[in-house]
Design a protein around this motif. Structure first.
Motif, PDB file in Angstrom:
ATOM      1  N   ARG A 316       0.713  -1.233  -0.008  1.00 41.92           N
ATOM      2  CA  ARG A 316       0.074   0.006  -0.092  1.00 41.92           C
ATOM      3  C   ARG A 316       0.680   1.444   0.022  1.00 41.92           C
ATOM      4  NH1 ARG A 316      -5.252  -1.630   1.688  1.00 41.92           N
ATOM      5  NH2 ARG A 316      -5.616  -3.631   1.327  1.00 41.92           N
ATOM      6  N   VAL A 317       1.859   1.273   0.813  1.00 47.82           N
ATOM      7  CA  VAL A 317       2.801   2.438   0.994  1.00 47.82           C
ATOM      8  C   VAL A 317       3.653   2.531  -0.403  1.00 47.82           C
ATOM      9  CG1 VAL A 317       4.975   3.424   2.039  1.00 47.82           C
ATOM     10  CG2 VAL A 317       3.099   2.494   3.577  1.00 47.82           C
ATOM     11  N   ALA A 319       2.695   1.427  -3.518  1.00 47.40           N
ATOM     12  CA  ALA A 319       1.728   1.862  -4.518  1.00 47.40           C
ATOM     13  C   ALA A 319       1.360   3.385  -4.292  1.00 47.40           C
ATOM     14  CB  ALA A 319       0.554   0.922  -4.266  1.00 47.40           C
ATOM     15  N   GLY A 320       0.841   3.819  -3.214  1.00 50.19           N
ATOM     16  CA  GLY A 320       0.679   5.200  -2.834  1.00 50.19           C
ATOM     17  C   GLY A 320       1.601   6.295  -3.241  1.00 50.19           C
ATOM     18  N   LEU A 321       3.027   6.023  -2.786  1.00 51.33           N
ATOM     19  CA  LEU A 321       3.987   6.800  -3.280  1.00 51.33           C
ATOM     20  C   LEU A 321       4.251   6.789  -4.920  1.00 51.33           C
ATOM     21  CD1 LEU A 321       6.450   5.981  -0.314  1.00 51.33           C
ATOM     22  CD2 LEU A 321       5.157   8.259  -0.779  1.00 51.33           C
ATOM     23  N   LEU A 323       2.059   6.302  -7.152  1.00 47.89           N
ATOM     24  CA  LEU A 323       1.306   6.989  -7.790  1.00 47.89           C
ATOM     25  C   LEU A 323       1.406   8.411  -7.889  1.00 47.89           C
ATOM     26  CD1 LEU A 323      -1.982   4.996  -7.153  1.00 47.89           C
ATOM     27  CD2 LEU A 323      -1.023   4.994  -9.056  1.00 47.89           C
ATOM     28  N   LEU A 324       2.104   8.981  -6.695  1.00 44.91           N
ATOM     29  CA  LEU A 324       2.174  10.072  -6.491  1.00 44.91           C
ATOM     30  C   LEU A 324       3.450  10.890  -7.506  1.00 44.91           C
ATOM     31  CD1 LEU A 324       1.666  10.977  -2.867  1.00 44.91           C
ATOM     32  CD2 LEU A 324       0.287  11.691  -4.426  1.00 44.91           C
ATOM     33  N   ILE A 416      -2.564   1.183  -9.073  1.00 46.82           N
ATOM     34  CA  ILE A 416      -4.243   1.641  -8.342  1.00 46.82           C
ATOM     35  C   ILE A 416      -4.758   0.188  -7.839  1.00 46.82           C
ATOM     36  CG2 ILE A 416      -6.548   2.252  -8.953  1.00 46.82           C
ATOM     37  CD1 ILE A 416      -5.062   3.863 -11.449  1.00 46.82           C
ATOM     38  N   LEU A 419      -2.937  -0.394  -4.536  1.00 47.78           N
ATOM     39  CA  LEU A 419      -3.329   0.502  -3.524  1.00 47.78           C
ATOM     40  C   LEU A 419      -4.923  -0.055  -2.841  1.00 47.78           C
ATOM     41  CD1 LEU A 419      -2.827   3.035  -2.009  1.00 47.78           C
ATOM     42  CD2 LEU A 419      -3.920   4.291  -3.779  1.00 47.78           C
ATOM     43  N   TRP A 420      -5.702  -0.717  -3.811  1.00 47.13           N
ATOM     44  CA  TRP A 420      -7.236  -1.100  -3.274  1.00 47.13           C
ATOM     45  C   TRP A 420      -6.888  -2.360  -2.681  1.00 47.13           C
ATOM     46  CZ3 TRP A 420     -10.153   0.803  -8.259  1.00 47.13           C
ATOM     47  CH2 TRP A 420     -10.508   2.223  -8.143  1.00 47.13           C
TER      48      TRP A 420
END
Length: 503
Positions: A316-317, A319-321, A323-324, A416, A419-420
């Protein structure tokens, strides 16, 4: 492939040793396999140089590096002797005592690196004890930098050495063990297929000695010559081998393996046993001797617990970073896709995920909008034997899409899904849901979440057959670990840059 029609059958030669006549003080002769000697010498030089370089870097970084050594400014000889000679030699001694130069661990698997790390801890403890025992007030920053730097440089040198060794094995076929496989023909062929999948492993079968009689192999094509009724040690010398691999049961006669081990004493020939535990990684297998009987205990796969929680959090971490950071690149790719072919930027397709749940995967569109309508006319040109349609020169792919596929950038939107929680960074590849339930062994892939990358990607991707891809996915499920995920992520970088199997 060789066609087996006849065999040379000779009476077995009496073994040279039966466990009694050999002197207890006799030493084995030089091993037939000697590729590891120059390689070990190279590692010794690299490790010594790494330790000396780490000392030099620490001395350059800290002015108080020589604290604890009296009259260093007038006579720095003793300080330099300790820093550039005695400490590096101490590293070599402790590495050797931790068997970091053992030929069985060189060039393959994580055991070599584990022993280097274990030796690093021992060196740090030894230096601390000596400083405490002699009441020497050393510079802690200097010592810490020298020891940590040496450990990192030694590990880096081992990686470079392993890369060079693998290159020699792949290109020249040298620096390898020449094996004679002993057992029934099916068992030997299974071991042959396993050890030849990875040339970097350095295991080259040169002959098969079957124990179930020559009639079992008559008329069967084999990749190497097949023999029966021969003295195994004599056969090894005849074909230029240096290792005997006992496959499966090898013999129904009790004590046969023990007598073979006696026969090989002093011959310089290695003996390995390949039990019927294919595709089960070493950490799951433990030897538990009971009354002289070595039992192989196979642990269950670890698919839960703290390590899995760490994996989920890391997914999750990351994937979030990701995408940013990649948002500007996503925008540029979206513009390029719309310019190439008007239509949606993303391609969404149902895939089967964890425990059979269906989700829609995110990918950049790489084909023309009428690709699905044109698929029926291209089915006969499918270049894979699995559930996915693949063509190296697919006419439905537009030029920008071809670049995205070759560089694997078309799969970046799967962050994405990660992240989900529908996918993971590492796992089996997600397959289409068109065919409904997966049958047989393939269903076991559903025990874990599918991944953006995995063993299939770092092992060839679209160049793999369907059976080989399934085998790799099942191997991952059965032998998953957090460290294994990190190693696959590291290998993915090289595969993506090389554009191997991407089309």
């Amino acid at each position: 492939m060789r066609h087996v029609d006849s065999f040379e059958i000779q009476p077995p030669t009496p073994p040279s040793h039966n466990g009694v006549p050999r002197s207890a003080w006799a030493r084995a002769s030089r091993r037939v396999s000697r590729w590891h000697r120059p390689y070990t010498f190279l590692l010794l030089l690299l490790d010594f140089g790494a330790a000396a370089l780490a000392s030099w870097i620490a001395i350059q970084l800290f002015d108080q590096a020589a604290s604890g050594f009296t009259d260093t400014e007038k006579d720095p000889t003793w300080f330099h002797t300790v820093s550039f000679l005695l400490l590096p030699l101490g590293w070599l001694v402790i590495l050797w005592s931790n068997r970091a130069y053992d030929r069985r661990y060189l060039g393959l698997g994580p055991e070599e690196f584990k022993r280097v790390i274990r030796a690093s801890v021992t060196v740090a403890a030894s230096v601390s004890f000596l400083a405490f025992a002699t009441k020497t007030d050393l510079s802690r920053y200097t010592v810490g930098t020298a020891l940590l730097g040496a450990a990192m440089l030694i590990l880096f040198g081992r990686m470079v050495g392993r890369f060079a060794l693998h290159g020699v094995r792949r290109r020249a076929g040298q620096a390898a063990h020449r094996m004679v496989l002993v057992g029934t023909l099916p068992e030997c062929l299974e071991v042959y297929a396993a050890v030849t999948r990875n040339p970097a492993a350095g295991l080259v079968p040169v002959a098969i000695h079957i124990t179930d009689g020559y009639a079992a192999a008559r008329g069967i094509e084999t990749p190497v010559p097949v023999y029966a009724g021969r003295d195994v040690l004599g056969l090894v010398r005849e074909v230029g081998g240096d290792t005997i691999a006992v496959c499966g049961s090898a013999s129904s006669e009790p004590g046969e393996l023990r007598r073979l081990a006696w026969q090989l004493e002093g011959s310089g020939v290695d003996l390995v046993v390949a039990p019927q535990l294919t595709d089960i990684a070493g950490p799951r297998v433990h030897i538990r001797p009971i009354e002289g009987l070595p039992l192989l205990h196979v642990e269950e796969p670890t698919l839960s617990g703290p390590a899995l929680l760490v994996k989920n959090l890391m997914d999750r971490v990351a994937a979030g970073l990701g995408l940013l950071v990649l948002a500007p690149a996503f925008l540029a790719i979206a513009v390029a896709i719309r310019v190439s072919d008007p239509g949606p930027v993303f391609f969404r397709q149902p895939r089967v995920g964890h425990e059979g749940h269906t989700f829609r995967v995110w990918k950049f569109r790489t084909m023309y909008v009428d690709a699905e309508d044109r698929l029926a006319s291209l089915v006969d040109q499918n270049e894979t034997d699995g559930m996915l349609f693949k063509m190296k020169e697919d006419p439905r792919v537009f030029p920008v899409g071809r670049f995205l596929r070759a560089s694997s950038m078309d799969e970046l939107p799967q962050l994405i899904n990660v992240l989900w929680g529908e996918m993971s960074l590492v796992g089996p590849r997600p397959l289409p849901a068109d065919d409904g339930d997966f049958l047989g062994d393939v269903r076991r892939r559903l025990l874990v979440r599918p991944g953006m990358t995995g063993l299939w990607q770092v092992s060839g991707r679209s160049d793999l057959s369907w059976d080989e891809a399934v085998r790799l996915d099942l191997y991952y499920v059965d032998n998953w670990s957090l460290a294994y995920d990190l190693s696959i992520l590291w290998r993915t970088v090289g595969v993506v840059l090389a554009r191997k199997g991407a089309y």
